[in-house]
Write an enzyme that holds these catalytic residues in place. Structure first.
Site, PDB file in Angstrom:
ATOM      1  N   HIS A  43      33.884  28.743  55.675  1.00  0.00           N
ATOM      2  CA  HIS A  43      33.506  28.405  54.297  1.00  0.00           C
ATOM      3  C   HIS A  43      33.959  26.974  53.998  1.00  0.00           C
ATOM      4  O   HIS A  43      34.903  26.475  54.617  1.00  0.00           O
ATOM      5  CB  HIS A  43      34.176  29.363  53.310  1.00  0.00           C
ATOM      6  CG  HIS A  43      33.579  30.745  53.325  1.00  0.00           C
ATOM      7  ND1 HIS A  43      33.850  31.683  52.344  1.00  0.00           N
ATOM      8  CD2 HIS A  43      32.727  31.334  54.200  1.00  0.00           C
ATOM      9  CE1 HIS A  43      33.180  32.797  52.613  1.00  0.00           C
ATOM     10  NE2 HIS A  43      32.491  32.609  53.738  1.00  0.00           N
ATOM     11  N   GLU A  89      35.621  25.664  51.585  1.00  0.00           N
ATOM     12  CA  GLU A  89      37.024  25.519  51.179  1.00  0.00           C
ATOM     13  C   GLU A  89      37.955  25.645  52.390  1.00  0.00           C
ATOM     14  O   GLU A  89      38.943  24.910  52.500  1.00  0.00           O
ATOM     15  CB  GLU A  89      37.407  26.589  50.148  1.00  0.00           C
ATOM     16  CG  GLU A  89      36.587  26.555  48.859  1.00  0.00           C
ATOM     17  CD  GLU A  89      35.401  27.517  48.910  1.00  0.00           C
ATOM     18  OE1 GLU A  89      34.684  27.567  49.924  1.00  0.00           O
ATOM     19  OE2 GLU A  89      35.200  28.228  47.911  1.00  0.00           O
ATOM     20  N   CYS A 108      35.562  32.572  47.253  1.00  0.00           N
ATOM     21  CA  CYS A 108      35.569  33.986  47.630  1.00  0.00           C
ATOM     22  C   CYS A 108      37.033  34.404  47.841  1.00  0.00           C
ATOM     23  O   CYS A 108      37.929  33.552  47.869  1.00  0.00           O
ATOM     24  CB  CYS A 108      34.740  34.195  48.887  1.00  0.00           C
ATOM     25  SG  CYS A 108      35.593  33.701  50.406  1.00  0.00           S
ATOM     26  N   CYS A 159      38.915  32.540  50.773  1.00  0.00           N
ATOM     27  CA  CYS A 159      39.267  31.156  50.438  1.00  0.00           C
ATOM     28  C   CYS A 159      40.358  31.123  49.374  1.00  0.00           C
ATOM     29  O   CYS A 159      41.281  30.310  49.451  1.00  0.00           O
ATOM     30  CB  CYS A 159      38.035  30.394  49.967  1.00  0.00           C
ATOM     31  SG  CYS A 159      36.831  30.149  51.287  1.00  0.00           S
TER      32      CYS A 159
HETATM   33 ZN   LIG Z   1      35.108  31.456  50.832  1.00  0.00          ZN
END
Ligand SMILES: [Zn+2]
Length: 152
Positions: free
Chosen positions: A57, A59, A87, A90
């Site tokens: 992801h 992040e 999410c 993260c």
């Molecule tokens: Zn994430």
């Protein structure tokens, strides 16, 4: 660079532009920027399509880049700018890294119509954001969700 709302909006807009560029390159529409002591030290995008790594992801990649650049796992002087609401994975990494705050442009309701929401993961993990573990601040950067996630 001082810590003003203009700076927050500019850095968040940069994260949104990264998301749009990543999508244009065939990736998922997520981007993140990390600024420490007011200086941008990491810029990253979602790399799942390219790497097949479900943890890639924006992040997570930005955290990796920032901690390598700063040579420390302690990001307590840092603020994260994420195109989408983080999410749970993260968010956990951001808490572990002691990040000060997160600014994001689009929430899960914005992302839901495009199948880009992490709400199902929050529900699967039985997590609630009623009392978030760090400041999660939504900021309007004047870009529509459809121009990032959809056709517009
Ligand atoms: Zn994430």
């Amino acid at each position: 660079m001082t810590d003003t709302s203009t700076d927050h909006a500019a850095l968040l807009l940069e994260a949104v532009r990264l998301a749009q560029a990543n999508r244009a390159n065939g990736g998922r529409p997520f981007g993140a920027v990390i600024a420490c002591e007011g200086r941008a030290v990491a810029r990253a995008v979602n790399g799942i399509v390219q790497s097949h790594d479900p943890t890639s992801h924006a992040e997570m990649e930005a955290i990796r880049e920032a901690s390598r650049a700063l040579r420390t796992p302690d990001l307590s002087g840092c603020v994260v700018y994420a195109s989408g609401h983080p999410c749970p994975m993260c968010l956990a990494a951001l808490v572990i890294g002691k990040v000060k705050a997160v600014y994001y442009a689009f929430d899960n309701a914005d992302a839901e119509p495009y199948g880009m929401s992490s709400d199902a993961t929050y529900r699967a993990l039985r997590l609630t954001l009623e009392r978030p573990p760090l400041p999660l601040i939504r900021l309007d950067v004047g870009v529509s969700a459809d121009s990032v996630y959809g056709g517009g």
